[in-house]
Design an enzyme around this catalytic site. Structure first.
Site, short mmCIF file in Angstrom:
data_model
loop_
_atom_site.label_atom_id
_atom_site.label_comp_id
_atom_site.label_asym_id
_atom_site.label_seq_id
_atom_site.Cartn_x
_atom_site.Cartn_y
_atom_site.Cartn_z
N SER A 62 0.71 -1.08 -0.04
CA SER A 62 -0.12 -0.16 -0.13
C SER A 62 0.83 1.23 0.00
CB SER A 62 -1.07 0.04 1.10
OG SER A 62 -0.01 -0.04 2.39
N TYR A 86 -3.28 1.12 -3.09
CA TYR A 86 -4.16 1.57 -2.26
C TYR A 86 -3.79 2.30 -1.01
CZ TYR A 86 -3.63 -2.55 0.87
OH TYR A 86 -3.07 -3.25 1.75
N ALA A 103 5.47 -4.72 -2.10
CA ALA A 103 6.17 -4.69 -3.44
C ALA A 103 6.48 -3.23 -3.91
CB ALA A 103 5.47 -5.57 -4.38
#
Length: 117
Positions: free
Chosen positions: A25, A58, A74
């Site tokens: 995120s 997000y 990631a």
């Protein structure tokens, strides 16, 4: 018919951290979220000015007035602390709604403090 338009943008924020070992995120200072109308859990595009990376993730709320812009999971591999990023959200509008809509654009300084709305 619905058309997709720019909804809001945080322009040239400075990445404060990149945390590979966190669930993916972007953590954004709560003050910036409120000012930009970006919501927790909302999908955003991240545009890295330094390296040209463009990706989606997000939003997670960070502490208010902390200046926090942290890419997690990631996404942390796509940025470096100190990079300048543009955080963009979009919304769908009918042609009539889009006619008078003005996106929210937040400009920030090097410490991610709002300098212009």
């Amino acid at each position: 018919m619905l058309l997709e338009f720019l909804y809001s943008k945080i322009h040239r924020a400075t990445v404060t951290d990149a945390n590979l070992n966190y669930v993916g995120s972007i953590t954004i200072d709560e003050t910036l979220l409120k000012a930009s109308n970006i919501k927790v859990g909302q999908k955003v595009d991240i545009l890295d000015v330094n390296n040209g990376e463009r990706f989606q993730t997000y939003v997670i709320k960070g502490p208010a007035d902390s200046g926090c812009i942290c890419l997690n999971g990631a996404a942390a591999r796509k940025v470096q602390p100190g990079d300048k990023v543009i955080i963009v959200s979009y919304a769908y509008f009918t042609p009539d709604e889009a006619e008078n809509y003005e996106p929210t654009v937040i400009m920030v300084d090097d410490n991610n403090k709002i300098i212009k709305k």
